[in-house]
Design an enzyme around this catalytic site. Structure first.
Site, PDB file in Angstrom:
ATOM      1  N   CYS A  52      36.073  41.765  -5.359  1.00 16.14           N
ATOM      2  CA  CYS A  52      36.623  43.033  -4.845  1.00 16.14           C
ATOM      3  C   CYS A  52      35.709  44.207  -5.213  1.00 16.14           C
ATOM      4  CB  CYS A  52      38.018  43.284  -5.405  1.00 16.14           C
ATOM      5  SG  CYS A  52      39.192  41.992  -4.986  1.00 16.14           S
ATOM      6  N   ARG A 135      42.334  38.797   1.665  1.00 12.14           N
ATOM      7  CA  ARG A 135      41.415  39.824   2.183  1.00 12.14           C
ATOM      8  C   ARG A 135      41.651  39.962   3.686  1.00 12.14           C
ATOM      9  NH1 ARG A 135      38.166  40.414  -2.299  1.00 12.14           N
ATOM     10  NH2 ARG A 135      38.160  38.526  -3.542  1.00 12.14           N
TER      11      ARG A 135
HETATM   12  C1  BEZ Z   1      37.725  38.664  -7.014  1.00 14.55           C
HETATM   13  O1  BEZ Z   1      36.743  38.374  -7.673  1.00 14.55           O
HETATM   14  O2  BEZ Z   1      37.794  39.706  -6.364  1.00 14.55           O
HETATM   15  C2  BEZ Z   1      38.863  37.699  -6.970  1.00 14.55           C
HETATM   16  C3  BEZ Z   1      38.579  36.357  -6.979  1.00 14.55           C
HETATM   17  C4  BEZ Z   1      39.625  35.455  -6.963  1.00 14.55           C
HETATM   18  C5  BEZ Z   1      40.936  35.908  -6.946  1.00 14.55           C
HETATM   19  C6  BEZ Z   1      41.188  37.269  -6.898  1.00 14.55           C
HETATM   20  C7  BEZ Z   1      40.156  38.176  -6.909  1.00 14.55           C
END
Ligand code: BEZ
Length: 235
Positions: A52, A135
Site C-alpha cells: 500500500c 485493492r
Molecule cells: C501490503 O503490503 O500492502 C499488504 C499485503 C498483504 C495484506 C495487506 C496489505
C-alpha cells in the site's frame, strides 16, 4: 457460526453508490462533490503496509497527471482517520522509494472503520479477507456512472500507468465515439464505429474516411496522440 457480511457489488453502468464520509481532507459527499469531473475511487487493505505504501507514493506522484485529465483521486481503507494521518505523515517524512521522496498525499483518504462504504462498493471480499478491503478501483464519470471496475488481491500492487491508460481510453471513446483495441495507447489506431453501431460492409470496404478494414466487422482509423490529448487534457 461465522457472521455473514452483507455486501453489494456495484456494476459497470450503475450509478456510483452515494455516501458521506470523513477523510484526511475533510468530509465528502460522494459522488455529488465530484459531479462534472471523473473520479477514481480506490481501496487499499491497510495503512502501514508495504504494498500500500508503494502504491500511495506512486499514485500521489502521478496525481497532477490525473488532475490534468479532469480526474480526482479518492482512497479508502477500513482504518481510522488518525491512522491515515500518521501513515501519510510517515510516508512524507521518512520513506524514500524508487527515487520518490517527501511525497505528500494531497487527495482524500476515507476512514471506513464501520466498513459502510467498502461493503457498498464490494471492496470486502471475504474469500480474500473479511477484515481488509481488496485493492478495488472504480472509474466514475462526470455524471456519476461507474465506467470501469478493476479488482486486485491483497498481495498484488496495481499498475498506475495502466490506470491512467484506462482513464484516457474511456475519455477518448466518449470524445470521438470510437472503441479502443487490445493494448491501445494514445496515438495508436482506434476502432470505428464501436460495436453495435456498424455501417454497411460496402461503406467500410470502400475505404471511407481514413479507415483500414480487416474485414466487414473490424475497421480502424488513426487519431493522433496530440489530438487525443488536446481534446482531453485541461488547457
Ligand atoms: C501490503 O503490503 O500492502 C499488504 C499485503 C498483504 C495484506 C495487506 C496489505
Amino acid at each position: 457460526m461465522e457472521e455473514q457480511i452483507q455486501i453489494s457489488m456495484p456494476r459497470i453502468g450503475d450509478n456510483a453508490p452515494a455516501f458521506k464520509a470523513v477523510t484526511t481532507q475533510g468530509e465528502i459527499n460522494f459522488p455529488q462533490d465530484y459531479r462534472g469531473e471523473w473520479v477514481i475511487l480506490f481501496s487499499h487493505p491497510a495503512d502501514f503496509t508495504p504494498v500500500c505504501t508503494s502504491e500511495f507514493m506512486t499514485f500521489a506522484s502521478m496525481e497532477e497527471k490525473f488532475n490534468q485529465a479532469n480526474c480526482k483521486l479518492v482512497g479508502l481503507s477500513v482504518d481510522g482517520l488518525y491512522s491515515h494521518i500518521a501513515w501519510l505523515r510517515t510516508i512524507k517524512e521518512k520513506i524514500e522509494y524508487k527515487g520518490m521522496k517527501e511525497i505528500e498525499v494531497k487527495f482524500p483518504l476515507i476512514e471506513d472503520i464501520t466498513m459502510e462504504v467498502s461493503k457498498k462498493y464490494g471492496m470486502i471480499q471475504p474469500g480474500e479477507s473479511s477484515t481488509k478491503a481488496v485493492r478495488a478501483v472504480f472509474f466514475i464519470d462526470p455524471k456519476g456512472i461507474i465506467r470501469t471496475i478493476i479488482y486486485y488481491p491483497l498481495s498484488l500492487g496495481r499498475n498506475f500507468e495502466e490506470l491512467y491508460r484506462v482513464l484516457i481510453a474511456l475519455q477518448t471513446a466518449d470524445a470521438f465515439s470510437i472503441a479502443t483495441p487490445a493494448d491501445w495507447q494514445p496515438g495508436d489506431d482506434v476502432i470505428v464505429p464501436p460495436a453495435g453501431s456498424c455501417g454497411t460492409a460496402k461503406d467500410r470496404m470502400e475505404g471511407k474516411e481514413d479507415m483500414k478494414c480487416y474485414d466487414w466487422f473490424f475497421c480502424t482509423k488513426p487519431i493522433e496522440k496530440e489530438k487525443v490529448f488536446s481534446t482531453i487534457l485541461k488547457k
